[in-house]
Design a protein around this motif. Structure first.
Motif, PDB file in Angstrom:
ATOM      1  N   LYS A   1      -2.867   2.769   2.387  1.00  0.00           N
ATOM      2  CA  LYS A   1      -4.081   3.264   1.721  1.00  0.00           C
ATOM      3  C   LYS A   1      -4.680   4.437   2.497  1.00  0.00           C
ATOM      4  CE  LYS A   1      -5.422  -0.998  -0.649  1.00  0.00           C
ATOM      5  NZ  LYS A   1      -5.278  -0.400  -1.994  1.00  0.00           N
TER       6      LYS A   1
ATOM      7  N   SER B   1      -2.490   7.463   1.901  1.00  0.00           N
ATOM      8  CA  SER B   1      -2.671   7.982   0.540  1.00  0.00           C
ATOM      9  C   SER B   1      -3.928   8.840   0.443  1.00  0.00           C
ATOM     10  CB  SER B   1      -2.749   6.820  -0.458  1.00  0.00           C
ATOM     11  OG  SER B   1      -1.549   6.100  -0.489  1.00  0.00           O
ATOM     12  N   LEU B   2      -4.991   8.358   1.020  1.00  0.00           N
ATOM     13  CA  LEU B   2      -6.247   9.110   1.013  1.00  0.00           C
ATOM     14  C   LEU B   2      -6.096  10.429   1.760  1.00  0.00           C
ATOM     15  CD1 LEU B   2      -9.258   9.324   0.360  1.00  0.00           C
ATOM     16  CD2 LEU B   2      -9.725   8.022   2.460  1.00  0.00           C
TER      17      LEU B   2
END
Length: 335
Positions: free
Chosen positions: A28, A31-32
């Protein structure tokens, strides 16, 4: 792949979460980061940018074992396709071998001779799978925008398998073809029979051409169907001076253990390669010299793999041709 036990001296973040939770969190975060840093990257490639960072962050778990403790502990298992196997898993394992931290390896059938350095190599997988490509324990997955990889050392296959058996009066020119399903559709990047005729006529007097398109029974297959180009009989009838790799394998004068082993013995004696997209081109890039790769489509184009990763495998001069006309130009200039 079995998870290695986490030592108490590892970073606190790895103690706070189970391995699957650790992976979810770093995925996560990666991805950010990719969305913020690379907003213009097409969505179909954005995942590979993310995966690059996930692979890098995953290695933080092993800092102390790899750089301070340095005892054999690492078991590397890979069941993915042939290209990421020899481009990422194999050099990763070799790095651990040279580092003194490799305990053992596990791979597909016919890989023992690739992982010759492994203290214990098991051939456990009858089929290579797409899911197996996504092994975040390796330095990279399929494609990356950053091939500046630590824990990655190319394996000296050419020097190991070079021999006095497959030697001819003329230098060897390997023509390595494939005719497979691509992206769930028909073949795209392959050397057609009319094109082979052009190449054979032009170079048969200068080189000992050896033509290679492995049959399914000689390799560990993945999810791609292998079709018949119907060129074997045509070559034997029209170009008897061209040697078929499969006929050499039937003789097996080098007493190779399997077709992969045999290919490496023949390739190691050549400095001239004409190959195609996928594992065919990746393997040819392991043996130095010049390797012209016909690739009309693929993530390798976006990530410039042929000019970066493939050249790193042995220092070979890899030339990416997108059309048969470009292949001819490269041949004229280099062969």
């Amino acid at each position: 792949m079995k998870q290695n036990k986490i030592l108490s001296i590892k970073p606190l973040i790895t103690k706070a979460f189970k391995p699957d939770m650790f992976h979810k969190i770093i995925t996560k975060l990666a991805s950010l980061y990719v969305i913020l840093r690379y907003p213009n990257v097409p969505k179909e490639y954005r995942y590979f940018y993310r995966d690059t960072y996930v692979c890098q962050l995953t290695q933080l778990k092993y800092v102390f074992q790899d750089y301070f403790i340095k005892k054999p502990y690492k078991r590397i298992s890979f069941s993915g396709e042939f290209t990421p196997d020899i481009a990422f898993a194999l050099p990763f394992a070799y790095w651990h071998y040279k580092n003194g931290t490799l305990l053992g390896t596990e791979g597909a059938n016919y890989t023992k001779e690739l992982y010759f350095f492994s203290p214990s190599h098991t051939e456990s997988f009858d089929t290579r799978t797409t899911a197996g490509n996504y092994n975040y324990e390796t330095p990279r997955i399929l494609y990356s925008h950053d091939y500046n990889m630590s824990k990655w050392t190319p394996v000296p296959l050419k020097s190991l398998y070079k021999n006095d058996i497959y030697v001819y009066d003329k230098p060897i020119m390997i023509v390595a073809n494939r005719y497979n399903m691509e992206w769930d559709g028909p073949p795209i990047s392959f050397l057609s029979i009319p094109f082979l005729e052009t190449v054979f006529n032009k170079y048969k007097d200068k080189y000992q051409i050896i033509y290679n398109r492995p049959r399914p029974e000689n390799i560990t297959n993945d999810n791609s169907d292998v079709y018949d180009l119907n060129e074997y009989e045509w070559i034997e009838e029209n170009f008897p001076e061209v040697i078929l790799m499969e006929n050499l394998y039937k003789e097996n004068r080098g007493r190779a253990n399997n077709f992969n082993h045999f290919q490496m013995m023949v390739y190691a004696n050549s400095d001239h390669f004409l190959s195609t997209h996928g594992g065919t081109g990746a393997l040819a890039s392991y043996f130095g010299g010049v390797n012209i790769i016909l690739s009309k489509r693929g993530g390798e184009h976006h990530f410039n793999c042929f000019n970066t990763l493939y050249r790193m495998l042995s220092g070979s001069n890899v030339l990416h041709a997108r059309t048969e006309d470009e292949v001819i130009t490269f041949l004229n200039n280099n062969f």
